[in-house]
Design an enzyme around this catalytic site. Structure first.
Site, PDB file in Angstrom:
ATOM      1  N   GLU A  37      -1.350  47.876 -16.400  1.00 56.42           N
ATOM      2  CA  GLU A  37      -1.738  46.624 -17.027  1.00 56.42           C
ATOM      3  C   GLU A  37      -0.775  45.706 -17.836  1.00 56.42           C
ATOM      4  O   GLU A  37      -1.128  45.036 -18.731  1.00 56.42           O
ATOM      5  CB  GLU A  37      -3.227  46.778 -17.816  1.00 56.42           C
ATOM      6  CG  GLU A  37      -2.996  47.966 -19.151  1.00 56.42           C
ATOM      7  CD  GLU A  37      -4.259  48.519 -19.575  1.00 56.42           C
ATOM      8  OE1 GLU A  37      -4.516  47.774 -20.403  1.00 56.42           O
ATOM      9  OE2 GLU A  37      -4.752  49.357 -19.093  1.00 56.42           O
ATOM     10  N   CYS A  57      -6.651  51.527 -16.882  1.00 56.09           N
ATOM     11  CA  CYS A  57      -5.757  52.793 -17.029  1.00 56.09           C
ATOM     12  C   CYS A  57      -5.941  53.645 -15.561  1.00 56.09           C
ATOM     13  O   CYS A  57      -5.557  54.626 -15.354  1.00 56.09           O
ATOM     14  CB  CYS A  57      -6.130  53.660 -18.123  1.00 56.09           C
ATOM     15  SG  CYS A  57      -6.137  53.050 -19.586  1.00 56.09           S
ATOM     16  N   HIS A  98      -8.158  61.889 -17.574  1.00 50.52           N
ATOM     17  CA  HIS A  98      -7.332  60.611 -18.229  1.00 50.52           C
ATOM     18  C   HIS A  98      -7.071  60.919 -19.745  1.00 50.52           C
ATOM     19  O   HIS A  98      -8.555  61.386 -20.239  1.00 50.52           O
ATOM     20  CB  HIS A  98      -8.043  59.193 -18.115  1.00 50.52           C
ATOM     21  CG  HIS A  98      -7.469  58.122 -18.946  1.00 50.52           C
ATOM     22  ND1 HIS A  98      -6.068  57.755 -18.892  1.00 50.52           N
ATOM     23  CD2 HIS A  98      -8.258  57.165 -19.726  1.00 50.52           C
ATOM     24  CE1 HIS A  98      -6.188  56.748 -19.447  1.00 50.52           C
ATOM     25  NE2 HIS A  98      -7.220  56.448 -20.261  1.00 50.52           N
TER      26      HIS A  98
END
Lengths: 134, 358, 386
Positions: free
Chosen positions: B91, B123, B246
């Protein structure tokens, strides 16, 4: 804009593509049409390992336009393991830890913007202290 | 909503695929969270991590992706020309228009017979590219594809995000299972429209929903993806040696792991947010790389990414005998973590372009 | 073939000429030179300039400057060889007269460094190096000289103040040159305190960038009356050589091969030996260049050039007086005009007109101008004709 001038050198810049002389086997960087060692024609591409050592180094405090935002930076003459010497910035270094003869390795980094931040980004080789692979 | 039977929810390629090579990059600079607290919170704040990795002035998603890709190639021991796709998820692509992936492909010598494209899903853009690579290789359209997740994460000065928004990249070469250091047995993705975090066009910093990023977003998606896949595979947390989630901070992945029945020991080697922060698209897969760095043949690994917006990709991975031949062929995650230069907030502000020059 | 002589010369002061532009500054030097030559009208103008196209946004200097000087119509071209530009122009003029094609030629060295300010100036200066493989890395000429000096000091175990002799000599001599940018001697303590520019180069190891114009009138000797007002100066030797543009392309970076080659040829042509030379105007844009020039020409052995300076060997009463009017270091570095200044300063010495800086009865002067790190080296031997 200087797009063509940078674009045509991308192989040399991004990954140290030089030449090997078919006559005397000298490794050549940057590529040229005549081997500086034997005078024969040179046209066979050869990708350098990127390993070398510092022949000399210094720090630039007043950079030319395009580099003045990144001062101070270190420039060096780096003798590549395969023979040729190149001029290149050292990156990820602390000035105090530099030494003539220290081993370095090639990384591809941002060199400058072509013009200002609206221009293309020029990427190319720099060298950093060698990180040994176990 | 159509209801699928558990087993049909799984994504499994026609031809078995796996990870042929992997590599990471983490920049050398570290900004301690305490230093951010010093500047923005009078030194008093709950710190979500210890410190985060910050890129140097000459680094961006392209340069970090290149180094991660080179490391992956060194481990895969294949020629760059064998890669038929270079897909980069991020991103923080340096260009709004002009691919990161073409520069990376050129720099590693993978041009011109290749796919190239930039991916964006907050993400999880990197793991999305891994799933696509599985399909690409699994369908036999190609033998090898490279998926990269890389970010120089943005966080508004003073915002909670600033403590963790970090930089790093990881590259994975997906290829046939025969030449893999780990097979990917299956994957499953869980996706809904959940606006927990975003960055509008031309905005420098992202916005986030604060506590809304937790339950309805991160936890709902990671646990749904993980549990659905495990259920479909007929396994539980006990069947895995390792799990990676994550890591927007240190707490979230630990809680998600616990919710799915994993022990702290199982997630410990892949939990890097405390020392590198959250490098967005690279977060989960740098964690996976750290696990692969120490994994042994037959170890089973669960990987669950998360992308705001929102979605999670879950992967079921089994390490092969090849792992021991390849672990040492490139720099490991720990090598980059050990290469650490602490900086203060002023240096960070300069490096990240937070000082107005014009 | 007939001899080529310097009949007249003129120079402006070296410094920041904010209120004088390229053409006016040039005219001042041309006017002075032609007057000094007794009004001799040149048939051609060879301009030596390095960066006017970038710094002053002005190329095609030949017609511009000839016309401005009232010489409209004559042959007029620019010769560019970075810092050696006007030395190369001098050689072109010498060849033109020597060949018999022309009888009188005007040589002009001109540089207006002060027309561009800021990092754009450094960017322009860097274009004289290998743009694709040196300048693109952010290398500047001073940084490159620092790379050379660092390695030289490493290999030859030179102490930190080992190069002080070059700046001290230059400034001592600049004190006697009313055209010099710096006309004040400096003490060793000042050198030692000099701020670092690019380590190990301190501010006294670098010649200051400045504006300047210098002109010489050349003529075939037999066209001139034997009883002119000034002693004639003969160009007894003229040679030019090139080396790789990029420093890193050289096998031996610490020897200026082009300087060696061109000096050897010029001296042979003059049919003299090195020890007959009474003074040497070298290209001391950086003190490391001065040391390497002394070694490459043969005044010092390898690695010992700095000692010659440290031991007083380059002073006006030394073994080989150098930078006798201040050199580039104290007179100032007007880019491509430097070679013309060197020729004029050597001619002043040979005429006996160097006033306070006069060397005792000199007969031969060696002048050497460098483009980049001796990527171009132009060397002349000047001889006094009695």
């Amino acid at each position: 804009m200087e797009i063509p001038r940078h674009w045509r050198l991308k192989q040399q810049r991004y990954r140290l593509v030089g030449e090997v002389c078919q006559h005397c086997e000298s490794k050549i960087f940057p590529p040229r049409d005549i081997c500086p060692e034997c005078g024969g024609e040179a046209d066979t591409l050869y990708t350098f390992s990127g390993n070398g050592e510092v022949y000399s180094y210094t720090t630039v405090h007043e950079g030319p336009a395009g580099y003045d935002d990144s001062t101070p930076y270190t420039v060096a003459l780096v003798k590549l393991d395969e023979g040729p010497t190149v001029t290149a910035q050292l990156t990820d270094v602390d000035e105090d830890s530099l030494q003539i003869g220290m081993p370095v390795e090639m990384v591809t980094r941002k060199l400058k913007n072509d013009g200002d931040e609206r221009g293309m980004i020029v990427y190319g080789y720099k060298f950093r202290p060698r990180m040994a692979v176990a | 909503m159509t209801t699928l039977k558990p087993s049909t929810k799984l994504l499994k390629p026609a031809r078995s695929v796996g990870i042929t090579g992997y590599g990471v990059y983490i920049p050398r600079y570290r900004l301690p969270a305490q230093e951010i607290a010093r500047v923005w919170a009078g030194g008093k704040a709950a710190l979500p991590i210890k410190e985060k990795a910050v890129p140097g002035l000459d680094e961006d998603v392209i340069t970090m992706s290149i180094e991660a890709a080179r490391n992956a190639l060194a481990r895969a021991d294949i020629h760059a020309h064998q890669l038929r796709a270079i897909w980069v998820g991020s991103e923080s692509h340096p260009y709004a228009v002009k691919p990161t992936s073409t520069v990376v492909a050129e720099a590693i010598g993978a041009v011109p017979n290749t796919q190239a494209g930039d991916w964006e899903f907050a993400c999880k853009a990197g793991t999305e590219a891994i799933v696509a690579s599985m399909g690409f290789v699994g369908s036999s359209m190609a033998d090898y594809a490279m998926a990269i997740g890389s970010d120089t994460a943005q966080g508004r000065p003073g915002d909670a995000l600033e403590y963790t928004a970090a930089a790093g990249g990881a590259a994975f070469i997906i290829g046939p299972a025969e030449n893999a250091l780990a097979t990917i047995n299956a994957s499953y993705s869980y996706v809904t429209d959940t606006p927990d975090f975003w960055r509008r066009e031309n905005q420098k910093y992202p916005e986030h929903g604060s506590r809304f990023t937790g339950e309805p977003a991160y936890f709902k998606h990671t646990t749904s993806a993980g549990s659905t896949m495990m259920e479909a595979l007929g396994v539980t947390a006990k069947d895995y040696q390792w799990a990676i989630f994550h890591q927007p901070n240190a707490k979230f992945p630990q809680r998600a792991a616990k919710m799915l029945g994993f022990t702290p020991e199982q997630i410990e080697p892949g939990l890097l947010a405390p020392v590198i922060g959250n490098p967005y698209s690279a977060s989960a897969i740098i964690g996976l790389s750290a696990v692969l760095d120490i994994a042994k043949p037959d170890d089973r690994i669960l990987l669950v990414s998360f992308g705001s917006g929102a979605g999670s990709d879950a992967f079921d991975i089994t390490v092969t005998k090849e792992i021991t031949n390849r672990q040492d062929k490139a720099l490991k995650v720990q090598d980059y973590i050990d290469r650490r230069t602490e900086i203060d907030y002023a240096t960070y502000a300069r490096m990240r372009g937070k000082i107005t020059m014009k | 073939m007939s001899d080529v002589v310097i009949v007249g010369f003129g120079q402006t002061t070296v410094g920041e000429h904010w209120d004088t532009d390229l053409r006016k500054l040039s005219y001042q030097a041309i006017d002075a030179a032609i007057k000094d030559a007794g009004g001799l009208r040149p048939q051609a103008l060879y301009v030596g300039n390095m960066l006017a196209a970038t710094l002053s946004k002005q190329a095609h200097l030949g017609p511009l400057l000839a016309d401005y000087a009232g010489l409209t119509g004559i042959e007029a071209v620019t010769i560019e060889a970075a810092g050696a530009s006007s030395a190369a122009a001098l050689r072109a003029g010498y060849l033109a007269v020597k060949s018999g094609q022309l009888d009188t030629v005007l040589i002009l060295g001109i540089e207006k460094f002060s027309d561009k300010i800021g990092s754009g100036f450094d960017e322009a200066l860097a274009t004289t190096s290998d743009s694709d493989y040196e300048a693109v890395q952010g290398l500047t000429p001073v940084a490159q000289a620092a790379l050379l000096m660092k390695r030289y000091m490493h290999e030859n175990e030179v102490p930190a103040d080992g190069f002080a002799g070059f700046a001290l000599t230059a400034h001592a001599n600049g004190a006697g040159n009313k055209n010099a940018m710096f006309q004040k001697a400096i003490k060793p303590e000042l050198y030692a305190k000099g701020g670092m520019v690019s380590e190990p180069i301190n501010i006294f190891d670098v010649a200051p960038h400045a504006d300047g114009a210098a002109a010489l009138v050349l003529a075939r000797r037999e066209l001139l009356p034997s009883n002119g007002p000034n002693p004639l100066i003969k160009i007894a030797g003229s040679a030019s050589a090139s080396d790789t543009l990029a420093l890193h392309d050289r096998k031996d970076m610490l020897f200026f091969e082009a300087a060696h080659q061109s000096a050897g040829k010029a001296i042979n042509q003059a049919e003299i030996s090195l020890d007959q030379i009474n003074l040497f105007e070298y290209h001391d844009v950086f003190s490391i260049y001065a040391a390497l020039s002394l070694e490459s020409v043969g005044f010092a052995t390898r690695g010992q050039g700095w000692k010659l300076a440290a031991d007083g060997g380059i002073a006006r009463d030394g073994k080989i007086p150098c930078a006798t009017m201040g050199g580039l270091k104290a007179r100032g570095f007007p880019g491509g005009a430097s070679g013309a200044y060197q020729a004029i300063e050597a001619a002043q010495q040979l005429r006996g007109g160097a006033e306070a800086n006069q060397i005792e009865d000199p007969e031969y002067a060696l002048i050497q101008s460098l483009g980049g790190p001796a990527s171009t080296a132009v060397t002349h031997v000047l001889q006094r004709l009695d």
